[in-house]
Enzyme design. Structure first.
Site, PDB file in Angstrom:
ATOM      1  N   CYS A 124       0.812  -1.221   0.000  1.00  0.00           N
ATOM      2  CA  CYS A 124       0.000   0.000   0.000  1.00  0.00           C
ATOM      3  C   CYS A 124       0.845   1.273   0.000  1.00  0.00           C
ATOM      4  O   CYS A 124       0.322   2.360  -0.242  1.00  0.00           O
ATOM      5  CB  CYS A 124      -0.944  -0.014   1.194  1.00  0.00           C
ATOM      6  SG  CYS A 124      -1.905  -1.536   1.295  1.00  0.00           S
ATOM      7  N   HIS A 259      -3.550   6.678   2.215  1.00  0.00           N
ATOM      8  CA  HIS A 259      -3.955   5.380   1.693  1.00  0.00           C
ATOM      9  C   HIS A 259      -5.347   5.068   2.217  1.00  0.00           C
ATOM     10  O   HIS A 259      -5.633   5.235   3.406  1.00  0.00           O
ATOM     11  CB  HIS A 259      -2.942   4.322   2.141  1.00  0.00           C
ATOM     12  CG  HIS A 259      -3.437   2.920   2.029  1.00  0.00           C
ATOM     13  ND1 HIS A 259      -4.006   2.425   0.880  1.00  0.00           N
ATOM     14  CD2 HIS A 259      -3.456   1.901   2.920  1.00  0.00           C
ATOM     15  CE1 HIS A 259      -4.348   1.164   1.073  1.00  0.00           C
ATOM     16  NE2 HIS A 259      -4.030   0.824   2.303  1.00  0.00           N
ATOM     17  N   ASN A 290     -10.503  -0.515  -0.608  1.00  0.00           N
ATOM     18  CA  ASN A 290      -9.049  -0.427  -0.413  1.00  0.00           C
ATOM     19  C   ASN A 290      -8.385  -1.072  -1.626  1.00  0.00           C
ATOM     20  O   ASN A 290      -8.514  -2.271  -1.849  1.00  0.00           O
ATOM     21  CB  ASN A 290      -8.692  -1.159   0.884  1.00  0.00           C
ATOM     22  CG  ASN A 290      -7.195  -1.236   1.140  1.00  0.00           C
ATOM     23  OD1 ASN A 290      -6.379  -1.038   0.249  1.00  0.00           O
ATOM     24  ND2 ASN A 290      -6.832  -1.549   2.378  1.00  0.00           N
TER      25      ASN A 290
END
Length: 334
Positions: A124, A259, A290
């Site tokens: 990420c 993020h 996500n």
């Protein structure tokens, strides 16, 4: 011993992000489609994560396809001839082939062949890592223009019965073109890792176990509370450090783009950083989910679509995730 005088390359003093492109999965997947195998509910997922729907890609669409769509938009908007792009960096954990890299195929697809091209796995944090590398490559003269992409098809590595992470994940890609600038557009990156917590987020088993022992296909797992605490407390310090390195204060920001891991983490971040109401906060997770390395550029793209006046303002972006790697920097929005 005397050494011959080597020529070392030097590039422009400053760089900036010139443009951004995005591609989301073609399927809109509501919570109700996922709750059965994890014995959960739409209400529980909304409360815990802030996700209402997530985008996922059809079976025939690969991460490289999403990367291609996002990159073509970014290149077109940049006005840069793709032949001048001599570095292509793709952050991903979901290339279904060990080799060739998504980046090499992508460079050819967008007309940047024979650019230097490589995939990078920093989970990420991958997009923030890619920005740091492109900035350095251009300023040292190793590249003139760079294409940086976060591209993920996480639905390929999801176990629908896993309660820790399956309902969080989506598919998409975000791309930026980075080039020389007559003013500083990318501040120093604060990045690092904590491999001592590597088990907190990662694959449930290995490809060798899948091949030799009949283990399930490797899928993502996480220790939710461990990751939540680490993200909120440790990453807030990293974000503050990135502001310090850039020489800016929270009230000078136009946007905060973390993020998109979990809405509760995003909201807690904003509190920790004491962001004023004037700072736009990216909350793309609500309808995209996500998307790991793709989440920051996707969230940036949406924020600029909905608030074009943010262009030219300062944004603090921070990525953090599996292997407990992290990266943060302040950038000028394209």
């Amino acid at each position: 011993m005397t050494h011959p005088t080597l020529q070392q390359s030097h590039g422009p003093q400053y760089t900036r992000i010139l443009s951004i492109g995005a591609a989301r999965g073609d399927l809109v997947v509501p919570n109700d489609d996922l709750v059965g195998p994890i014995n959960s509910s739409d209400e529980w997922i909304r409360q815990r994560t802030g996700i209402i729907t997530r985008t996922r890609a059809s079976r025939s669409i690969l991460a490289v396809d999403l990367a291609t769509e996002a990159s073509k938009e970014a290149i077109e908007k940049s006005g840069v001839d793709p032949k001048l792009i001599d570095a292509v960096i793709v952050a991903t954990v979901s290339n279904v082939q060990q080799t060739p890299s998504i980046a090499a195929v992508l460079a050819d697809r967008v007309g940047a062949n024979p650019a230097a091209a490589y995939d990078m796995n920093a989970a990420c944090a991958g997009y923030a890592y890619g920005i740091a590398q492109a900035d350095a490559l251009i300023r040292t003269g190793a590249a003139h223009y760079a294409l940086v992409v976060g591209a993920e098809k996480l639905s390929d590595i999801v176990d629908p019965t896993d309660r820790t992470i399956s309902f969080l994940l989506g598919d998409g890609a975000g791309a930026v073109v980075i080039g020389p600038s007559d003013y500083p557009g990318i501040a120093k990156t604060v990045w690092g890792s904590d491999g001592s917590k590597a088990d907190a987020v990662g694959m449930g088993n290995t490809l060798i176990e899948y091949r030799d022992e009949g283990a399930p296909w490797p899928t993502l797992r996480q220790e939710g509370q461990t990751v939540f605490r680490w993200a909120v407390w440790e990453m807030a310090k990293v974000a503050k450090q990135a502001l310090d390195e850039a020489g800016v204060t929270p009230d000078q920001l136009a946007a905060f783009i973390p993020h998109q891991a979990n809405m509760r983490i995003v909201d807690e971040f904003a509190k920790q950083l004491k962001l004023p109401d004037t700072v736009a906060i990216a909350r793309d997770i609500e309808t995209t989910g996500n998307t790991s390395a793709a989440s920051i550029p996707l969230a940036t793209h949406r924020l600029l679509q909905e608030n074009p006046e943010l262009s030219g303002g300062l944004a603090l972006q921070i990525g953090f995730g599996a292997g407990l790697v992290f990266g943060a920097q302040v950038v000028v929005l394209p």
